[in-house]
Design an enzyme around this catalytic site. Sequence first.
Site, mmCIF file in Angstrom:
data_model
loop_
_atom_site.group_PDB
_atom_site.id
_atom_site.type_symbol
_atom_site.label_atom_id
_atom_site.label_comp_id
_atom_site.label_asym_id
_atom_site.label_seq_id
_atom_site.Cartn_x
_atom_site.Cartn_y
_atom_site.Cartn_z
ATOM 1 C CG LEU A 8 -2.248 0.987 1.178
ATOM 2 C CD1 LEU A 8 -2.660 1.059 0.014
ATOM 3 C CD2 LEU A 8 -2.792 0.742 2.575
ATOM 4 C CB SER A 11 0.032 7.576 -5.767
ATOM 5 O OG SER A 11 1.046 7.024 -6.244
ATOM 6 C CE LYS A 14 3.548 -1.771 -6.457
ATOM 7 N NZ LYS A 14 4.609 -1.652 -7.155
ATOM 8 C CG ASP A 100 8.539 2.769 0.382
ATOM 9 O OD1 ASP A 100 9.152 2.990 1.489
ATOM 10 O OD2 ASP A 100 8.170 3.518 -0.341
ATOM 11 N NE ARG A 101 15.065 5.055 0.807
ATOM 12 C CZ ARG A 101 15.591 6.086 1.639
ATOM 13 N NH1 ARG A 101 14.960 6.852 2.643
ATOM 14 N NH2 ARG A 101 16.892 6.208 1.430
#
Length: 245
Positions: A8, A11, A14, A100-101
């Site tokens: 999440l 924007s 997935k 996410d990174r």
Amino acid sequence: MSDWLFDLGNSRFKFAPLDGATAGSVQAWAHGAEAMTAAALDALPRGDTAWVASVAAPALTATVMELLHARFTRVQVARTLPACAGVTIAYARPEKLGVDRFLALLAAATGQRPVLVVGVGTALTIDLMDAGGRHLGGRIGASPTVMREALHARAAQLPASGGDYAEFANDTADALASGCDGAAVALVERSLRHGADLLGTAPSLLVHGGGAVPLLPLLPDAEYRPALVLDGLARWAVHAQAPGR
């Protein structure tokens, strides 16, 4: 019943089935800053374990988490760790590195090569990692999309989208596309040069994110990995289930 991966972002949302140690077929939806459509939320799968990574707004994250708890036996949320699956994070406070990174680095580490990992979403993120999985730090900037939106917000006559890249544009829309895309590419190219100096060898360039595609023609040596964060989440899930964990 099966395990599923959920990413999440700011924007886009997935998700994909967990297929061994990687993500299976990916579905992706755009969403607003605080909400997704009811139809999109109703279409979420059901299964045994939901593995989740979120950098989205708290309200949207809470909504999605509530739905996943209703659809899955277990919900496991990924967190950035100081070290995981052979990757060591450079941050003195690893929790400050966006998950996410972190997950993109986990996925990139499977190649056992020095890499520059570039994410193009709401932000432009750049992270350098050596062949041994040691994260050497990175950068965060505005993505080309956000640059365009910021210019439009301050000067409404400047269009927020459109235009084609040119080295020296002769149209305002083209000049905006060229300036914003070019700024992102220039930062990536600078990071590649300095990464090579630091490592003593040129890192491979991995690019992911919903805004990456327009930059690929300008980065001919880039490897496009659209599911990189989900693949990293899959690796995190495997690590979390390993004996002794």
